[in-house]
Motif scaffolding. Structure first.
Motif, mmCIF file in Angstrom:
data_model
loop_
_atom_site.group_PDB
_atom_site.id
_atom_site.type_symbol
_atom_site.label_atom_id
_atom_site.label_comp_id
_atom_site.label_asym_id
_atom_site.label_seq_id
_atom_site.Cartn_x
_atom_site.Cartn_y
_atom_site.Cartn_z
ATOM 1 N N ARG A 72 50.563 40.184 45.463
ATOM 2 C CA ARG A 72 50.907 40.343 44.045
ATOM 3 C C ARG A 72 51.526 41.714 43.794
ATOM 4 N NH1 ARG A 72 52.711 39.983 39.125
ATOM 5 N NH2 ARG A 72 51.457 40.947 37.505
ATOM 6 N N LEU A 73 50.914 42.757 44.319
ATOM 7 C CA LEU A 73 51.396 44.119 44.105
ATOM 8 C C LEU A 73 52.735 44.361 44.808
ATOM 9 C CD1 LEU A 73 47.961 45.923 44.429
ATOM 10 C CD2 LEU A 73 49.243 45.490 42.309
ATOM 11 N N GLN A 74 52.902 43.827 46.006
ATOM 12 C CA GLN A 74 54.181 43.956 46.703
ATOM 13 C C GLN A 74 55.290 43.267 45.921
ATOM 14 O OE1 GLN A 74 53.011 42.329 50.517
ATOM 15 N NE2 GLN A 74 52.872 44.370 51.439
ATOM 16 N N ASN A 75 54.982 42.128 45.308
ATOM 17 C CA ASN A 75 55.979 41.412 44.511
ATOM 18 C C ASN A 75 56.420 42.206 43.285
ATOM 19 O OD1 ASN A 75 56.092 39.250 46.271
ATOM 20 N ND2 ASN A 75 54.614 38.017 45.125
ATOM 21 N N LEU A 76 55.602 43.162 42.865
ATOM 22 C CA LEU A 76 55.978 44.036 41.752
ATOM 23 C C LEU A 76 56.837 45.211 42.223
ATOM 24 C CD1 LEU A 76 52.560 44.182 39.862
ATOM 25 C CD2 LEU A 76 54.604 42.890 39.201
ATOM 26 N N GLY A 77 56.982 45.370 43.529
ATOM 27 C CA GLY A 77 57.766 46.468 44.076
ATOM 28 C C GLY A 77 56.933 47.655 44.524
ATOM 29 N N ILE A 78 55.619 47.501 44.547
ATOM 30 C CA ILE A 78 54.745 48.592 44.982
ATOM 31 C C ILE A 78 54.665 48.554 46.503
ATOM 32 C CG2 ILE A 78 52.419 49.590 44.864
ATOM 33 C CD1 ILE A 78 52.156 48.149 42.117
ATOM 34 N N SER A 79 55.037 49.661 47.133
ATOM 35 C CA SER A 79 54.996 49.719 48.593
ATOM 36 C C SER A 79 53.788 50.505 49.095
ATOM 37 C CB SER A 79 56.291 50.335 49.141
ATOM 38 O OG SER A 79 56.490 51.625 48.609
ATOM 39 N N GLU A 80 53.264 51.390 48.285
ATOM 40 C CA GLU A 80 52.098 52.192 48.685
ATOM 41 C C GLU A 80 50.831 51.515 48.195
ATOM 42 O OE1 GLU A 80 51.767 54.816 50.672
ATOM 43 O OE2 GLU A 80 53.904 54.706 51.116
ATOM 44 N N ILE A 81 50.306 50.623 49.014
ATOM 45 C CA ILE A 81 49.104 49.854 48.686
ATOM 46 C C ILE A 81 48.074 50.133 49.766
ATOM 47 C CG2 ILE A 81 48.161 47.555 48.264
ATOM 48 C CD1 ILE A 81 51.147 46.689 47.706
ATOM 49 N N HIS A 82 47.049 50.859 49.413
ATOM 50 C CA HIS A 82 46.015 51.262 50.365
ATOM 51 C C HIS A 82 44.727 50.525 50.035
ATOM 52 C CE1 HIS A 82 48.670 54.482 51.782
ATOM 53 N NE2 HIS A 82 49.025 54.564 50.507
ATOM 54 N N LEU A 83 44.520 49.386 50.706
ATOM 55 C CA LEU A 83 43.327 48.583 50.493
ATOM 56 C C LEU A 83 42.299 48.913 51.577
ATOM 57 C CD1 LEU A 83 44.942 45.113 49.668
ATOM 58 C CD2 LEU A 83 44.344 46.971 48.112
ATOM 59 N N GLY A 84 41.046 48.676 51.264
ATOM 60 C CA GLY A 84 39.981 48.944 52.223
ATOM 61 C C GLY A 84 39.753 50.423 52.456
ATOM 62 N N SER A 85 40.112 51.249 51.478
ATOM 63 C CA SER A 85 39.959 52.699 51.615
ATOM 64 C C SER A 85 38.501 53.098 51.379
ATOM 65 C CB SER A 85 40.864 53.426 50.621
ATOM 66 O OG SER A 85 40.677 54.826 50.716
ATOM 67 N N SER A 86 37.848 53.534 52.440
ATOM 68 C CA SER A 86 36.454 53.972 52.313
ATOM 69 C C SER A 86 36.363 55.442 51.914
ATOM 70 C CB SER A 86 35.704 53.744 53.629
ATOM 71 O OG SER A 86 36.333 54.472 54.676
ATOM 72 N N ASP A 87 37.480 56.171 52.019
ATOM 73 C CA ASP A 87 37.529 57.589 51.647
ATOM 74 C C ASP A 87 38.780 57.797 50.794
ATOM 75 O OD1 ASP A 87 37.747 60.354 51.424
ATOM 76 O OD2 ASP A 87 37.192 60.726 53.519
ATOM 77 N N LYS A 88 38.634 57.623 49.485
ATOM 78 C CA LYS A 88 39.786 57.698 48.583
ATOM 79 C C LYS A 88 40.394 59.096 48.538
ATOM 80 C CE LYS A 88 38.738 53.746 45.678
ATOM 81 N NZ LYS A 88 38.778 53.214 44.324
ATOM 82 N N VAL A 89 39.591 60.129 48.715
ATOM 83 C CA VAL A 89 40.118 61.497 48.730
ATOM 84 C C VAL A 89 41.053 61.672 49.921
ATOM 85 C CG1 VAL A 89 39.519 63.931 49.049
ATOM 86 C CG2 VAL A 89 38.224 62.529 47.432
ATOM 87 N N LYS A 90 40.635 61.212 51.082
ATOM 88 C CA LYS A 90 41.471 61.309 52.286
ATOM 89 C C LYS A 90 42.770 60.535 52.106
ATOM 90 C CE LYS A 90 41.420 60.345 57.245
ATOM 91 N NZ LYS A 90 40.660 59.757 58.356
ATOM 92 N N THR A 91 42.675 59.311 51.592
ATOM 93 C CA THR A 91 43.864 58.487 51.361
ATOM 94 C C THR A 91 44.794 59.179 50.369
ATOM 95 O OG1 THR A 91 42.570 56.489 51.789
ATOM 96 C CG2 THR A 91 44.672 56.204 50.652
#
Length: 175
Positions: A72-91
């Motif tokens: 869904r997000l890729q279809n909107l044109g979003i290329s930076e999709i970070h799923l499963g991020s256990s450390d959001k600060v690091k990401t």
């Protein structure tokens, strides 16, 4: 002297959003096969697409990992999709360093404890109306709209209007 919320809108170049509780209403519908389905707001999607087409960076950082959401997000044109991020600060740090993004120019919308530390690093921490109290306490702006119901659209629209890009986007080519 610290900038007010409204003054900070002028500096935003990048939007980062959590998914569950921000782009969704925190509900998960579980099918008989165990698939977890989420409902996303079409108007939030429209605003994210408008932001991208207007030159803003849009990034997703989420602890969840649903491939349907990614599509869904890729279809909107979003290329930076970070799923499963256990450390959001690091990401977040990897993303901003890779694209030389000043954290002061980032609007981050989160709703729950996993967003807390990364929200402290950005210029404009925001949250939906129904975020947990800890997140509300560090947000410079609390939307009057709940997660999954248009809170993302609201903050994107505010930034684009202040920067004179919202009405420009609707010059007739985006019906």
């Amino acid at each position: 002297m610290a900038k007010s919320y409204k003054e900070t809108l002028n500096d935003i170049t990048t939007f980062i959003f959590d998914i569950d509780g921000v782009l969704t209403d925190s509900s998960v519908h579980v099918s008989q096969t165990g698939e977890m389905l989420r409902i996303m707001n079409i108007r939030d999607g429209f605003a994210m697409k408008a932001a991208i087409e207007s030159g803003y960076n849009v990034c997703i950082i989420s602890g969840g990992s649903n491939e349907g959401v990614r599509i869904r997000l890729q279809n909107l044109g979003i290329s930076e999709i970070h799923l499963g991020s256990s450390d959001k600060v690091k990401t977040f740090k990897q993303y901003t360093e890779a694209y030389t993004i000043n954290p002061e120019h980032v609007l981050y919308m989160g709703d729950d404890i996993p967003d807390y530390h990364v929200m402290q690093l950005v210029g404009l921490p925001t949250c939906p109306q129904d975020a947990v109290s800890e997140i509300k306490s560090i947000s410079k702006y609390i939307s009057h709209i709940n997660g999954g119901k248009g809170a993302v659209r609201e903050v994107i629209e505010q930034v684009m209007k202040v920067q004179g890009k919202w009405n420009t986007y609707f010059d007739g080519k985006h019906d």
